[in-house]
Design a protein around this motif. Sequence first.
Motif, short mmCIF file in Angstrom:
data_model
loop_
_atom_site.label_atom_id
_atom_site.label_comp_id
_atom_site.label_asym_id
_atom_site.label_seq_id
_atom_site.Cartn_x
_atom_site.Cartn_y
_atom_site.Cartn_z
N UNK A 1 0.84 -1.21 0.00
CA UNK A 1 0.00 0.00 0.00
C UNK A 1 0.87 1.25 0.00
N UNK A 2 1.98 1.20 0.74
CA UNK A 2 2.88 2.37 0.81
C UNK A 2 3.46 2.69 -0.57
N UNK A 3 3.63 1.67 -1.41
CA UNK A 3 4.10 1.91 -2.78
C UNK A 3 2.96 2.40 -3.66
N UNK A 4 1.76 1.84 -3.43
CA UNK A 4 0.60 2.24 -4.25
C UNK A 4 0.27 3.72 -4.11
N UNK A 5 0.39 4.26 -2.89
CA UNK A 5 -0.01 5.66 -2.69
C UNK A 5 0.97 6.67 -3.30
N UNK A 6 2.14 6.18 -3.76
CA UNK A 6 3.07 7.08 -4.47
C UNK A 6 3.35 6.58 -5.89
N UNK A 7 2.45 5.71 -6.40
CA UNK A 7 2.62 5.20 -7.77
C UNK A 7 2.42 6.33 -8.77
N UNK B 1 -2.18 10.84 -6.19
CA UNK B 1 -2.18 12.14 -5.52
C UNK B 1 -0.95 12.28 -4.64
N UNK B 2 -0.52 11.15 -4.06
CA UNK B 2 0.66 11.16 -3.19
C UNK B 2 1.90 11.62 -3.93
N UNK B 3 2.10 11.03 -5.13
CA UNK B 3 3.28 11.39 -5.91
C UNK B 3 3.19 12.86 -6.36
N UNK B 4 1.99 13.28 -6.73
CA UNK B 4 1.79 14.68 -7.15
C UNK B 4 2.21 15.66 -6.04
N UNK B 5 1.79 15.35 -4.80
CA UNK B 5 2.12 16.22 -3.67
C UNK B 5 3.63 16.23 -3.40
N UNK C 1 7.07 16.10 7.34
CA UNK C 1 6.14 16.52 6.29
C UNK C 1 5.68 15.30 5.48
N UNK C 2 6.65 14.47 5.11
CA UNK C 2 6.34 13.29 4.30
C UNK C 2 5.44 12.32 5.06
N UNK C 3 5.75 12.10 6.34
CA UNK C 3 4.92 11.20 7.15
C UNK C 3 3.49 11.73 7.29
N UNK C 4 3.37 13.03 7.49
CA UNK C 4 2.02 13.64 7.64
C UNK C 4 1.22 13.50 6.35
N UNK C 5 1.94 13.50 5.21
CA UNK C 5 1.27 13.32 3.92
C UNK C 5 0.87 11.85 3.73
N UNK C 6 1.82 10.95 3.93
CA UNK C 6 1.61 9.56 3.52
C UNK C 6 0.86 8.70 4.53
#
Length: 202
Positions: free
Chosen positions: A35-41, A45-49, A83-88
Amino acid sequence: SKFVVGLTGGIGSGKTTVANLFAAEGITLVDADIVAREVVAQGSKGLEAIVTHFGTEILTPEGELDRAKLRQRIFSHPKEREWLNQLLHPMIRQEMLAQVEKATSAYVIMVVPLLFENGLDRLVNRTLVVDISPELQINRTVKRDNVDASQVNNIINSQLSRSEKLARADDIIDNQGEISTLKREVLALHQRYLQLSGTDNA
Ligand code: ATP
């Protein structure tokens, strides 16, 4: 809603091995690492941010997240890491819960290496800790990954201690023996979880 078992354990303890044994019984796995990889695929939106925050230099030429570069950028910058943890973290939590709700098996196994460390035990009905000695953690991980024992030891020391994990576990699987023993332990727990999830129609 769904009965969820949170499966955890230190590096090299056998989480993946145990999870696959539950999957062989037809139980759906929700894996935090996946899932952690999926949210920054790509396209997420994760990768965009992340690109908005760090710039396009955080991408590989193929447009994927350059994980090594990201690690470098946050390594000695606690604020960036925060910042990254708060996002992901919220994204990962939300996606894991979505996958749980989609699952059709009697109960779901959530595989989370840092279940207690990241407070994800709050999302599950029951916690299951795969337990082995630090010596075995080092032996098996060195053998699997061809890395230094000292590297593995550093990771062990960065994770919650063995005794703390055991104290917080609802159920414990001892994985210091043979795989055949492990299989019997998993089958017994599977029966238990079928009962607890209220789907045991026997
Ligand atoms: P990580 O957190 O590092 O991803 P993990 O907890 O998922 O690890 P596994 O990859 O399942 O652990 O197991 C670590 C290694 O030990 C693997 O090579 C696996 O095949 C091996 N292993 C697991 N259980 C046993 C066992 N009972 N006897 C011998 N080897 C085992």
